[in-house]
Design an enzyme around this catalytic site. Structure first.
Site, PDB file in Angstrom:
ATOM      1  N   ASP A   1      13.722  65.460  22.255  1.00  0.00           N
ATOM      2  CA  ASP A   1      13.843  64.596  23.436  1.00  0.00           C
ATOM      3  C   ASP A   1      15.256  64.027  23.540  1.00  0.00           C
ATOM      4  O   ASP A   1      15.725  63.329  22.639  1.00  0.00           O
ATOM      5  CB  ASP A   1      12.825  63.454  23.333  1.00  0.00           C
TER       6      ASP A   1
ATOM      7  N   TYR B   1       9.797  56.715  35.294  1.00  0.00           N
ATOM      8  CA  TYR B   1      10.974  56.105  35.901  1.00  0.00           C
ATOM      9  C   TYR B   1      11.209  56.605  37.316  1.00  0.00           C
ATOM     10  O   TYR B   1      11.240  57.811  37.573  1.00  0.00           O
ATOM     11  CB  TYR B   1      12.194  56.416  35.031  1.00  0.00           C
TER      12      TYR B   1
ATOM     13  N   HIS C   1      11.261  65.705  26.318  1.00  0.00           N
ATOM     14  CA  HIS C   1      10.709  64.478  26.873  1.00  0.00           C
ATOM     15  C   HIS C   1       9.264  64.622  27.321  1.00  0.00           C
ATOM     16  O   HIS C   1       8.574  63.619  27.481  1.00  0.00           O
ATOM     17  CB  HIS C   1      11.583  64.019  28.040  1.00  0.00           C
TER      18      HIS C   1
ATOM     19  N   SER D   1       7.016  57.752  29.129  1.00  0.00           N
ATOM     20  CA  SER D   1       8.407  57.432  29.426  1.00  0.00           C
ATOM     21  C   SER D   1       8.524  55.953  29.824  1.00  0.00           C
ATOM     22  O   SER D   1       8.143  55.086  29.054  1.00  0.00           O
ATOM     23  CB  SER D   1       8.954  58.381  30.498  1.00  0.00           C
ATOM     24  N   GLN D   2       9.028  55.650  31.028  1.00  0.00           N
ATOM     25  CA  GLN D   2       9.061  54.253  31.448  1.00  0.00           C
ATOM     26  C   GLN D   2       7.672  53.638  31.353  1.00  0.00           C
ATOM     27  O   GLN D   2       7.505  52.491  30.905  1.00  0.00           O
ATOM     28  CB  GLN D   2       9.566  54.133  32.885  1.00  0.00           C
TER      29      GLN D   2
END
Length: 314
Positions: free
Chosen positions: A266, A86, A295, A180-181
């Site tokens: 997370d 992100y 995360h 993640s993203q």
């Protein structure tokens, strides 16, 4: 906790016209020529060649990427398309050398409009949007047609088409990866792009979104709760839009072998949301849950797992 999560599927239900929406979106993108361009970049690397790549994504807009390939190669290469985290971009030509070092053609796609944080980007997003909370999660969120990730997911499918069009690549041997993203984008591609060979999803964003908005205490989902904190009557509209972008729906349509990972601590992408996507995934799958990680999930150990898995699959 893990035992309970192994059966967790969330409460998400895909809209009846989910497939039609994405079919129409990708058909509209296909009306624009791919217009793939590769320009060699001079570096001091001795074993890897780097190319500056551009192709046409959503709306025919130009999207940038790096293509890195092993310099010593014999015939078409298997390829890995990577999507980044992100607010970052494709970064420097010397970044992210893992996959080409392992013998793959490696395409790292810019995410449009991002790249102002920890790695720079070069792809603008020329589409405007209405009111939004700072960040990207709520841009255009009042309508599925204008939502930011409609453009991003389309760009990502086109990135797979782009790497398959490169002469150095075996188009039948392509996988996608992301954290993640990037994991959320890779999961969307897994549900939208045909004939992928492997998928690696590390702590994926944009899965079981309504639950994530309720339970995350850090990161991008707070933008959605922040937006709804001032647009108090917009919840139905917001989650109606997000229903077309939830990783659970893409997982239900994906068939390539997939490796998921999540950290049970997370707070950015709660582990329950990764399990919901994993449990919905239609293809062969494995998941590693890291008990004492957040995360970052398994970090380099996740990459070690992915390298071994892709070696066997791609």
């Amino acid at each position: 906790m893990t035992a309970d999560l192994r059966d967790y599927r969330g409460s998400y239900e895909a809209p009846a016209d989910f497939d039609a929406f994405w079919r129409d979106t990708l058909d509209a993108a296909a009306d624009h020529p791919l217009d793939l361009n590769l320009t060699r970049v001079d570096t001091a690397l001795r074993t890897i060649d780097v190319f500056d790549v551009s192709f046409r994504g959503f709306g025919g807009h130009p999207v940038r990427a790096w293509l890195r390939v092993p310099r010593h190669r014999d015939g078409p290469l298997p390829a890995v398309v990577q999507f980044h985290g992100y607010s970052s971009g494709r970064g420097h030509p010397l970044d992210d050398l893992l996959w080409p070092s392992a013998g793959y053609a490696h395409l790292l796609m810019d995410t449009r409009g991002q790249g102002g944080a920890w790695a720079g980007g070069n792809t603008p997003d020329p589409v405007g949007a209405g009111p939004s909370y700072p960040g990207f999660m709520t841009r255009g969120i009042d309508d599925r047609q204008t939502y930011f990730y409609r453009r991003v997911f389309t760009d990502a499918v086109r990135a797979v088409e782009a790497v398959r069009a490169v002469d150095l690549v075996d188009p039948a041997r392509v996988g996608v990866v992301g954290a993640s993203q990037g994991g959320g984008i890779a999961l969307a591609v897994a549900g939208l792009a045909p004939d992928l060979r492997a998928v690696h999803l590390q702590a994926p964003l944009l899965c079981d979104i309504r639950q994530a908005v309720r339970t995350s205490t850090d990161g991008p989902y707070l933008e959605i709760s922040g937006y709804l904190g001032t647009h108090r009557e917009a919840a139905a509209t917001v989650f109606g839009t997000l229903a077309y972008f939830d990783g659970i729906a893409f997982a239900q349509r994906a068939t390539a072998p997939a490796w998921f990972s999540t950290g049970l601590l997370d707070q950015v992408c709660p582990s329950s949301t990764a399990f919901a996507a994993y449990n919905a995934y239609a293809g062969p799958k494995e998941l590693r849950a890291w008990e004492f990680n957040g995360h970052e999930a398994g970090g380099s150990l996740d990459l070690e797992i992915a390298l071994d898995a892709f070696r066997r699959s791609v």
